[in-house]
Design an enzyme around this catalytic site. Structure first.
Site, PDB file in Angstrom:
ATOM      1  N   LYS A 129       0.862  -1.186   0.000  1.00  0.00           N
ATOM      2  CA  LYS A 129       0.000   0.000   0.000  1.00  0.00           C
ATOM      3  C   LYS A 129       0.899   1.237   0.000  1.00  0.00           C
ATOM      4  O   LYS A 129       1.987   1.213   0.599  1.00  0.00           O
ATOM      5  CB  LYS A 129      -0.895  -0.055   1.246  1.00  0.00           C
ATOM      6  CG  LYS A 129      -1.966   1.014   1.307  1.00  0.00           C
ATOM      7  CD  LYS A 129      -2.920   0.768   2.486  1.00  0.00           C
ATOM      8  CE  LYS A 129      -3.917   1.895   2.662  1.00  0.00           C
ATOM      9  NZ  LYS A 129      -4.935   1.628   3.683  1.00  0.00           N
ATOM     10  N   SER A 166      -9.852   2.104   2.577  1.00  0.00           N
ATOM     11  CA  SER A 166      -8.922   2.905   1.829  1.00  0.00           C
ATOM     12  C   SER A 166      -7.893   2.089   1.027  1.00  0.00           C
ATOM     13  O   SER A 166      -7.258   2.635   0.135  1.00  0.00           O
ATOM     14  CB  SER A 166      -8.166   3.846   2.775  1.00  0.00           C
ATOM     15  OG  SER A 166      -7.352   3.115   3.671  1.00  0.00           O
ATOM     16  N   SER A 172     -10.214  -0.573   6.500  1.00  0.00           N
ATOM     17  CA  SER A 172      -9.635  -0.374   5.169  1.00  0.00           C
ATOM     18  C   SER A 172      -9.128  -1.625   4.495  1.00  0.00           C
ATOM     19  O   SER A 172      -8.749  -1.574   3.329  1.00  0.00           O
ATOM     20  CB  SER A 172      -8.474   0.607   5.258  1.00  0.00           C
ATOM     21  OG  SER A 172      -8.973   1.888   5.234  1.00  0.00           O
TER      22      SER A 172
HETATM   23  N1  GLN Z   1     -13.114   4.591   6.470  1.00  0.00           N
HETATM   24  C1  GLN Z   1     -12.319   4.714   7.625  1.00  0.00           C
HETATM   25  C2  GLN Z   1     -11.718   6.103   7.715  1.00  0.00           C
HETATM   26  O1  GLN Z   1     -11.842   6.836   6.803  1.00  0.00           O
HETATM   27  C3  GLN Z   1     -11.287   3.648   7.688  1.00  0.00           C
HETATM   28  C4  GLN Z   1     -10.073   3.936   6.919  1.00  0.00           C
HETATM   29  C5  GLN Z   1      -8.917   3.017   7.234  1.00  0.00           C
HETATM   30  O2  GLN Z   1      -9.069   1.951   7.827  1.00  0.00           O
HETATM   31  N2  GLN Z   1      -7.720   3.481   6.915  1.00  0.00           N
HETATM   32  O3  GLN Z   1     -11.142   6.446   8.683  1.00  0.00           O
END
Ligand code: GLN
Length: 449
Positions: free
Chosen positions: A50, A124, A148
Site C-alpha cells: 500500500k 482505503s 480499510s
Molecule cells: N473509512 C475509515 C476512515 O476513513 C477507515 C479507513 C482506514 O481503515 N484506513 O477512517
C-alpha cells in the site's frame, strides 16, 4: 496447495515477468490499482505494498499530493521482511489519501472495481484489493485503521486479513492513527495469507507497540451474530447473510445471538479518536522537513504554512479541523475522553462474547455502490458506512473478510472476528470455508496470470 507453492513449482522465467508487467500496465490504466509499478521485477512471488508503506528508493506518497516526490531511504519492516523471504516487490498500490475513506474516491486517481469499472473498489486499501483480484500470483500488504482492509477485500471478492493490533510492526508506515493502525494482508485465498503472516509478524525493535505474543489457533464451533448491527444492513444483504448462516450450521457451527454494548456510539467514538490522532500526525507536513514546497511560498509564518497546507485534499483538511477541535482543552472531556470510554466499553463487551466463540458480521451495510452514487454521499453518510467494520478495528481485534456470495456478478463479503492473538483461527476458518464453498475466484482477465 497455496498459490505461492504452486508458483515456485512452475519456475517462472524472465519472460514471464516481462509479459506480466506489460499486461498489468494496461489493466492499471483502466482500474488505477497502482500508483507505481516496479518495472524491474524479475524474480520472486509478486507482492504489492500500500502506498503508505515506505519502500526504499520508491516514491511513497500515501496517495497525497503533499508527499509527491517523497522517496524514503529505508524499507518499512514489513517490506524488508517480504524481500528477505524472497517475495518480489511489484509496486505501490493506490489508496484514499493517508487512509481517509471507505470507497477509494479520496485519491488522486479513483480506484475502480475490477468486476465492473462503474463501481467503487472500496477503501482505503482500494488498490491492494484490485491488485489481488487481477493478479493470479500476488499477495498485497495493506493497512487498516477502521476497516480499510475488510471493505475493499469484500467489494473486490478477495480475502482480507487484519491481525491483532501490534502483531506486525508499523515501522515505516506513514501514520494515520497510531493507536488504530494495523498492517495486514490480502490474497485470493487464506492459504496464501498464512505464509505471509508467518514471514512478517513479530517485533523489530523499532515499533514499541509491536508485541511478541504467542499467536493461537483456538477454533470454536460457536458463532455469534449481533442483531443490532445486522439491522443496519440492506435487506438483500440480510438474505444472503442468512443463507451463509444456514450453510455454516450445516457445517456444524452453532449460530447464537449476542448484544454488544454501545455499538450505537462506535462510529462517533472511532472518528473522534482517529481524527484527533490524524490531526497530530499531519502536523509534520509543513513544507520544512516533510511536505511539498514551491517558490511562491511567502516569508511570513502564516503565509508559508497557508500555502504548504493547500496540498492536502478536502478530506484531510476536514480531519485536521475536526481532530484539532475534539482534542482542544475546552471540549476534550466532552468528546475525546468520552470516545476513549466508549472504546473501553465496546472492548469489554466484545471480549465477553469472544471468550465463547467467533462474531460474524457482513462487512458493509450496502451492496457495492456505483462510483457516481458514492460520490453523492455526504461525509457523515460515508462515515456511517463503517458501522460494521469499526467495532473490531476500534478494539484492536483480529478479523478476516472473505467472499461468500455474488449479487448480479458483484462479490459480497462477511467478516469473522476473534479474540486478541487468536489470529490463526481466522485463517483456519476461511480455509475450511473455501473448501466447502468450492470458492473459485471469478475474476479472470486472462494474461495477468
Ligand atoms: N473509512 C475509515 C476512515 O476513513 C477507515 C479507513 C482506514 O481503515 N484506513 O477512517
Amino acid at each position: 496447495m497455496s498459490s505461492i507453492e504452486e508458483f515456485y513449482s512452475l519456475e517462472k522465467d524472465k519472460e514471464y515477468y516481462r509479459d506480466l508487467l506489460e499486461e498489468l500496465g494496461k489493466v492499471n490504466e483502466k482500474l488505477n490499482a497502482f500508483n507505481n509499478i516496479n518495472e524491474g521485477l524479475s524474480s520472486g512471488f509478486p507482492f504489492s505494498a500500500k502506498d503508505n508503506l515506505c519502500v526504499k528508493g520508491v516514491e511513497s506518497t500515501a496517495s497525497s499530493k503533499m508527499l509527491s516526490g517523497y522517496v524514503p531511504p529505508y524499507n518499512a519492516t514489513v517490506v524488508e521482511r517480504m524481500l528477505r523471504n524472497k517475495f518480489g516487490f511489484i509496486g505501490k498500490t493506490n489508496m484514499d489519501e493517508f487512509g481517509f475513506g471507505s470507497f477509494g474516491l479520496n485519491s488522486q486517481k479513483i480506484a475502480k472495481n475490477p468486476f465492473d469499472e462503474h463501481y467503487v473498489a472500496g477503501g482505503s486499501s482500494s488498490g491492494a484489493a484490485i491488485a489481488t483480484a487481477i493478479l493470479k500470483y500476488h499477495v498485497a500488504i495493506a493497512e487498516s485503521t477502521g476497516g480499510s482492509i475488510a471493505t475493499p477485500a469484500a467489494f473486490c471478492g478477495v480475502v482480507g486479513f487484519t491481525p491483532t493490533y501490534g502483531t506486525i510492526s508499523r515501522h515505516g508506515l506513514i501514520d494515520y492513527s497510531n493507536s488504530l493502525d494495523k498492517i495486514g494482508i490480502m490474497a485470493r485465498s487464506a492459504k496464501d495469507i498464512r505464509p505471509v503472516f508467518d514471514a512478517v509478524k513479530g517485533p523489530d525493535g523499532y515499533d514499541s507497540t509491536a508485541v511478541n505474543a504467542k499467536l493461537n489457533s483456538n477454533n470454536t464451533k460457536h458463532i455469534f451474530v449481533v442483531d443490532q448491527l445486522i439491522e443496519l444492513v440492506d435487506k438483500r444483504i440480510r438474505a444472503y447473510f442468512e443463507a451463509l448462516l444456514d450453510k455454516l450450521s450445516s457445517m456444524g457451527y452453532s449460530i447464537e445471538h449476542a448484544k454488544i454494548e454501545s455499538t450505537e456510539a462506535a462510529v462517533a467514538s472511532y472518528y473522534i479518536i482517529a481524527m484527533a490522532e490524524a490531526s497530530t500526525n499531519l502536523a509534520r507536513y509543513t513544507g520544512f522537513k516533510y511536505g511539498l514546497k514551491n517558490d511562491n511560498f511567502g516569508e511570513s509564518y502564516n503565509e508559508f504554512f497557508t500555502e504548504a497546507r493547500k496540498y492536502f485534499g478536502d478530506e484531510a483538511k476536514r480531519r485536521i479541523i475536526l481532530g484539532t477541535f475534539v482534542r482542544s482543552a475546552s471540549v476534550k472531556e466532552k468528546y475525546y475522553y468520552k470516545a476513549l470510554k466508549v472504546r473501553e466499553v465496546l472492548s469489554h463487551s466484545m471480549h465477553e462474547i469472544l471468550e465463547k466463540g467467533f462474531i460474524l458480521l457482513p462487512v458493509m451495510p450496502v451492496l457495492t455502490p456505483k462510483i457516481e452514487d458514492a460520490k453523492k454521499l455526504s461525509p457523515l453518510e460515508t462515515y456511517k458506512m463503517d458501522a460494521l467494520t469499526i467495532p473490531p478495528n476500534l478494539c484492536g481485534l483480529p478479523h478476516i473478510s472473505f467472499p461468500y456470495a455474488y449479487d448480479n456478478g458483484m462479490p459480497l463479503g462477511a467478516q469473522l472476528i476473534t479474540s486478541k492473538f487468536n489470529d490463526y483461527a481466522l485463517i483456519d476458518f476461511v480455509e475450511e470455508w473455501e473448501e466447502e464453498f468450492k470458492y473459485v475466484f471469478k475474476y479472470n482477465i486472462g494474461a495477468v496470470q
